[in-house]
Design a protein around this motif. Sequence first.
Motif, PDB file in Angstrom:
ATOM      1  N   MET A 192     -32.265  21.993   1.124  1.00  0.00           N
ATOM      2  CA  MET A 192     -33.037  21.333   2.168  1.00  0.00           C
ATOM      3  C   MET A 192     -34.406  21.988   2.349  1.00  0.00           C
ATOM      4  O   MET A 192     -35.389  21.315   2.655  1.00  0.00           O
ATOM      5  N   PHE A 193     -34.476  23.293   2.147  1.00  0.00           N
ATOM      6  CA  PHE A 193     -35.753  23.997   2.230  1.00  0.00           C
ATOM      7  C   PHE A 193     -36.705  23.475   1.158  1.00  0.00           C
ATOM      8  O   PHE A 193     -37.888  23.235   1.424  1.00  0.00           O
ATOM      9  N   VAL A 194     -36.195  23.277  -0.059  1.00  0.00           N
ATOM     10  CA  VAL A 194     -37.023  22.751  -1.143  1.00  0.00           C
ATOM     11  C   VAL A 194     -37.484  21.332  -0.827  1.00  0.00           C
ATOM     12  O   VAL A 194     -38.666  20.998  -0.984  1.00  0.00           O
ATOM     13  N   ILE A 195     -36.566  20.482  -0.363  1.00  0.00           N
ATOM     14  CA  ILE A 195     -36.946  19.103  -0.032  1.00  0.00           C
ATOM     15  C   ILE A 195     -38.039  19.091   1.026  1.00  0.00           C
ATOM     16  O   ILE A 195     -39.087  18.453   0.860  1.00  0.00           O
ATOM     17  N   GLY A 196     -37.799  19.783   2.124  1.00  0.00           N
ATOM     18  CA  GLY A 196     -38.748  19.750   3.231  1.00  0.00           C
ATOM     19  C   GLY A 196     -40.103  20.315   2.885  1.00  0.00           C
ATOM     20  O   GLY A 196     -41.141  19.797   3.321  1.00  0.00           O
ATOM     21  N   SER A 197     -40.126  21.370   2.085  1.00  0.00           N
ATOM     22  CA  SER A 197     -41.396  22.041   1.789  1.00  0.00           C
ATOM     23  C   SER A 197     -42.221  21.322   0.731  1.00  0.00           C
ATOM     24  O   SER A 197     -43.332  21.752   0.436  1.00  0.00           O
ATOM     25  N   ARG A 198     -41.707  20.226   0.155  1.00  0.00           N
ATOM     26  CA  ARG A 198     -42.516  19.431  -0.778  1.00  0.00           C
ATOM     27  C   ARG A 198     -43.505  18.542  -0.032  1.00  0.00           C
ATOM     28  O   ARG A 198     -44.486  18.070  -0.608  1.00  0.00           O
ATOM     29  N   ALA A 199     -43.209  18.236   1.248  1.00  0.00           N
ATOM     30  CA  ALA A 199     -43.990  17.252   1.999  1.00  0.00           C
ATOM     31  C   ALA A 199     -45.194  17.871   2.696  1.00  0.00           C
ATOM     32  O   ALA A 199     -45.088  18.930   3.306  1.00  0.00           O
ATOM     33  N   ARG A 200     -46.303  17.181   2.607  1.00  0.00           N
ATOM     34  CA  ARG A 200     -47.487  17.592   3.356  1.00  0.00           C
ATOM     35  C   ARG A 200     -47.465  17.004   4.767  1.00  0.00           C
ATOM     36  O   ARG A 200     -47.723  17.704   5.741  1.00  0.00           O
ATOM     37  N   LEU A 201     -47.174  15.691   4.863  1.00  0.00           N
ATOM     38  CA  LEU A 201     -47.349  14.987   6.134  1.00  0.00           C
ATOM     39  C   LEU A 201     -46.092  14.322   6.658  1.00  0.00           C
ATOM     40  O   LEU A 201     -45.790  14.411   7.843  1.00  0.00           O
ATOM     41  N   ASN A 202     -45.358  13.626   5.787  1.00  0.00           N
ATOM     42  CA  ASN A 202     -44.242  12.795   6.238  1.00  0.00           C
ATOM     43  C   ASN A 202     -42.967  13.131   5.479  1.00  0.00           C
ATOM     44  O   ASN A 202     -42.993  13.288   4.248  1.00  0.00           O
ATOM     45  N   LEU A 203     -41.862  13.211   6.213  1.00  0.00           N
ATOM     46  CA  LEU A 203     -40.575  13.553   5.612  1.00  0.00           C
ATOM     47  C   LEU A 203     -39.515  12.608   6.157  1.00  0.00           C
ATOM     48  O   LEU A 203     -39.282  12.539   7.366  1.00  0.00           O
ATOM     49  N   TYR A 204     -38.869  11.878   5.249  1.00  0.00           N
ATOM     50  CA  TYR A 204     -37.847  10.909   5.617  1.00  0.00           C
ATOM     51  C   TYR A 204     -36.525  11.332   4.973  1.00  0.00           C
ATOM     52  O   TYR A 204     -36.409  11.376   3.742  1.00  0.00           O
ATOM     53  N   LEU A 205     -35.540  11.646   5.789  1.00  0.00           N
ATOM     54  CA  LEU A 205     -34.245  12.121   5.318  1.00  0.00           C
ATOM     55  C   LEU A 205     -33.192  11.064   5.615  1.00  0.00           C
ATOM     56  O   LEU A 205     -33.103  10.560   6.743  1.00  0.00           O
ATOM     57  N   ILE A 206     -32.374  10.751   4.618  1.00  0.00           N
ATOM     58  CA  ILE A 206     -31.361   9.710   4.773  1.00  0.00           C
ATOM     59  C   ILE A 206     -29.992  10.264   4.378  1.00  0.00           C
ATOM     60  O   ILE A 206     -29.794  10.698   3.249  1.00  0.00           O
ATOM     61  N   SER A 207     -29.077  10.288   5.311  1.00  0.00           N
ATOM     62  CA  SER A 207     -27.673  10.628   5.049  1.00  0.00           C
ATOM     63  C   SER A 207     -26.894   9.325   5.167  1.00  0.00           C
ATOM     64  O   SER A 207     -26.347   8.993   6.233  1.00  0.00           O
ATOM     65  N   GLU A 208     -26.885   8.557   4.101  1.00  0.00           N
ATOM     66  CA  GLU A 208     -26.334   7.206   4.140  1.00  0.00           C
ATOM     67  C   GLU A 208     -24.809   7.203   4.225  1.00  0.00           C
ATOM     68  O   GLU A 208     -24.148   8.176   3.855  1.00  0.00           O
ATOM     69  N   THR A 209     -24.265   6.105   4.722  1.00  0.00           N
ATOM     70  CA  THR A 209     -22.825   5.907   4.739  1.00  0.00           C
ATOM     71  C   THR A 209     -22.434   5.095   3.506  1.00  0.00           C
ATOM     72  O   THR A 209     -23.281   4.559   2.802  1.00  0.00           O
ATOM     73  N   GLY A 210     -21.121   5.018   3.263  1.00  0.00           N
ATOM     74  CA  GLY A 210     -20.644   4.160   2.181  1.00  0.00           C
ATOM     75  C   GLY A 210     -20.489   4.841   0.844  1.00  0.00           C
ATOM     76  O   GLY A 210     -20.182   4.169  -0.161  1.00  0.00           O
ATOM     77  N   ARG A 211     -20.694   6.155   0.780  1.00  0.00           N
ATOM     78  CA  ARG A 211     -20.478   6.865  -0.486  1.00  0.00           C
ATOM     79  C   ARG A 211     -19.120   7.564  -0.464  1.00  0.00           C
ATOM     80  O   ARG A 211     -18.583   7.887   0.582  1.00  0.00           O
ATOM     81  N   GLY A 212     -18.614   7.847  -1.661  1.00  0.00           N
ATOM     82  CA  GLY A 212     -17.334   8.517  -1.781  1.00  0.00           C
ATOM     83  C   GLY A 212     -16.254   7.588  -2.298  1.00  0.00           C
ATOM     84  O   GLY A 212     -16.484   6.391  -2.510  1.00  0.00           O
ATOM     85  N   ARG A 213     -15.063   8.125  -2.506  1.00  0.00           N
ATOM     86  CA  ARG A 213     -13.941   7.335  -2.994  1.00  0.00           C
ATOM     87  C   ARG A 213     -13.222   6.670  -1.817  1.00  0.00           C
ATOM     88  O   ARG A 213     -13.341   7.129  -0.679  1.00  0.00           O
ATOM     89  N   PRO A 214     -12.465   5.599  -2.101  1.00  0.00           N
ATOM     90  CA  PRO A 214     -11.686   4.960  -1.031  1.00  0.00           C
ATOM     91  C   PRO A 214     -10.790   5.971  -0.321  1.00  0.00           C
ATOM     92  O   PRO A 214     -10.021   6.694  -0.951  1.00  0.00           O
ATOM     93  N   GLY A 215     -10.919   6.035   0.976  1.00  0.00           N
ATOM     94  CA  GLY A 215     -10.132   6.982   1.750  1.00  0.00           C
ATOM     95  C   GLY A 215     -10.744   8.358   1.851  1.00  0.00           C
ATOM     96  O   GLY A 215     -10.269   9.197   2.625  1.00  0.00           O
ATOM     97  N   TYR A 216     -11.806   8.601   1.047  1.00  0.00           N
ATOM     98  CA  TYR A 216     -12.469   9.917   1.056  1.00  0.00           C
ATOM     99  C   TYR A 216     -13.988   9.726   1.155  1.00  0.00           C
ATOM    100  O   TYR A 216     -14.734  10.044   0.225  1.00  0.00           O
ATOM    101  N   PRO A 217     -14.447   9.189   2.263  1.00  0.00           N
ATOM    102  CA  PRO A 217     -15.893   8.961   2.411  1.00  0.00           C
ATOM    103  C   PRO A 217     -16.658  10.273   2.509  1.00  0.00           C
ATOM    104  O   PRO A 217     -16.120  11.284   2.962  1.00  0.00           O
ATOM    105  N   ARG A 218     -17.902  10.224   2.078  1.00  0.00           N
ATOM    106  CA  ARG A 218     -18.774  11.393   2.226  1.00  0.00           C
ATOM    107  C   ARG A 218     -19.549  11.272   3.544  1.00  0.00           C
ATOM    108  O   ARG A 218     -20.020  10.194   3.902  1.00  0.00           O
ATOM    109  N   TYR A 219     -19.697  12.410   4.220  1.00  0.00           N
ATOM    110  CA  TYR A 219     -20.424  12.442   5.480  1.00  0.00           C
ATOM    111  C   TYR A 219     -21.690  13.284   5.315  1.00  0.00           C
ATOM    112  O   TYR A 219     -21.854  14.003   4.337  1.00  0.00           O
ATOM    113  N   GLN A 220     -22.564  13.168   6.300  1.00  0.00           N
ATOM    114  CA  GLN A 220     -23.822  13.901   6.225  1.00  0.00           C
ATOM    115  C   GLN A 220     -23.567  15.394   6.038  1.00  0.00           C
ATOM    116  O   GLN A 220     -22.562  15.940   6.506  1.00  0.00           O
TER     117      GLN A 220
END
Length: 601
Positions: free
Chosen positions: A550-578
């Motif tokens: 996350m430090f690498v992601i954030g420090s690439r931006a000069r002005l704007n940073l958009y972070l997305i922890s989307e839903t709907g990923r993972g296997r059936p019954g084993y969803p991934r969370y943020q």
Amino acid sequence: MDKLNQEQREALAAEGDVLVVACPGSGKTHTLIHKIAAELSQVTSHREFVVALTYTHIAAEEIRDRIEAMGVDISQLWVGTIHSFCFTWILRPYSIYHENLRDGFSVVDTFESEELLKEIAKRHPPLRSQYDCKYHATDRGFSPDRGIPSANIIAVQSSIAEYHERLLEQKKIDFEMMLKFAHDLIIEHRPIAKRLSKLFRVIAIDEYQDTRDIQYSIISRIIREKECKTKLFIVGDPNQAIFGSLGGVARTADEISALIGRPVKQLTLKNNYRSSQHIVDYFSHFAVNPLQIQATGQHRERHGDLVHDTTIDKSGLVQAISQLIRHNVEVLGIPPEQICIVAPWWIHLASITRSLVQALPEYDFNGPGLSPFAENRDNFWYKVARLALTDSAPDLFRQRIRWAREVLDELAKAGHVHDLSPRDFLKVTNGIQVRASRGTEYLAEYFDNLSRSFNLAIRPDSELSIQRQGFFDRTSNRIARIHKEESINVDDIETFRAVFRPRTGIVISTIHGVKGAEFDSVIAFGLLEGLVPHFGEPAHKKLDSAKKLMFVIGSRARLNLYLISETGRGRPGYPRYQSNVLRSLATYDYSSRSIVDPSLR
């Protein structure tokens, strides 16, 4: 030194061995380049060199170009990766002293290496491909990369052993064997380290946090030599040490001092010239090694978008990212090439790229995943391709001269000696005419014309012939895979040429691939537990690993940073969370909690 700030001046003026811990955007490379230039100005003998070790070939080229542009004589400068260093300074001149190298050796082409490992892996269940048995060299041998399931370790070790045996039968080594054998030589044959300690005025190491223990050991063996006058100048950022799965480790000044047997002075660069203080304050929350970072550049007082969205479903990602791109370009006035889309894994980027290309036909997208060439920079024909696909423009002259020199050096090693300067070589290659429009056909015809122009009688069983076949096999396979997965045809000459042009369009990259870059706006998705951090990380390292990503992601931006922890990923019954590391900032004062906020439309 008039373009250096006080911190940078102190780093350059420091005597002895120096470790510079540099925050993102602090002018680390600028400082390193000035240090190298200053040391080069003190060289008085053709038997004295300044060495700079970089993590990538691209970084090496940038350093060389920028120093040469300063008007500094670089004839006594050697710059490259640790693998190139081992090959040039240890393996090539001293191979006769190693039992696996004394009868001759060559470095295996990446494509050939992967094909061999894939073949072997399939015969060691439960392994299925070369990706299931990645490994790295250590000072004790070869170790599977972190993240490989423990149940697979025995199969991986057996595959690696057979792979090495097969390569050595062919008198070939890969990059990891290169490191291990170089370590063997420099540890077991003291005169090697003694001689190198007299040749190098300084060894400058960039991105030291990605250095492995075996690499520290190789360098420290030189420095520990009696009466050694070689100095160390080491720069990097331990908060960006995201290559731990490959063995990378950010040693402290005390640890480095213990390795080399001399005191190491630690200095810091805390002024960030890249980002707004708004962005700096945010990514500083992820620092594993706390450092008070101060935004001091032209954007320091800007207050751009800082968004974390946890509501978007995977099925709505394309629409959300498309909306963000249009908002940035049409409303905020951000140039497309100053926008980066980043995710933890290439598989996530590959699956979304085609949809973005279709959704935003008015924009270009740029990323290694859309390149017809895989990472194959040591292949001779890749080096020729760079000349074939670039124009003789003034701004590329220095770079093309260097490429020409590399090609001539490779030809000389292969026994094809020509009394030509790089400049004369370029004159001939610039005159080669090819009419083919398909990329692979164009290069095949260009390579044939080049061989005829220089009367290169390349035997079918020669190393150059094998490398040519490997180059085209790998390129054709990559083109076919991109077409299958993305429904995009990249086998055209314009796509091939675009690989070597200055960056254009919206950049698409993994977190690991984007390190070192900077953009006005960064859009990151896939920020989920099991991805950030990787599911294979040991439990005790998960938190630090996620913070560094996350430090690498954030420090690439000069002005704007958009972070997305989307839903709907993972296997059936084993969803991934943020990711838990983002969940810990649930109460942070973001400028918005939603990408689809009306203010961002």
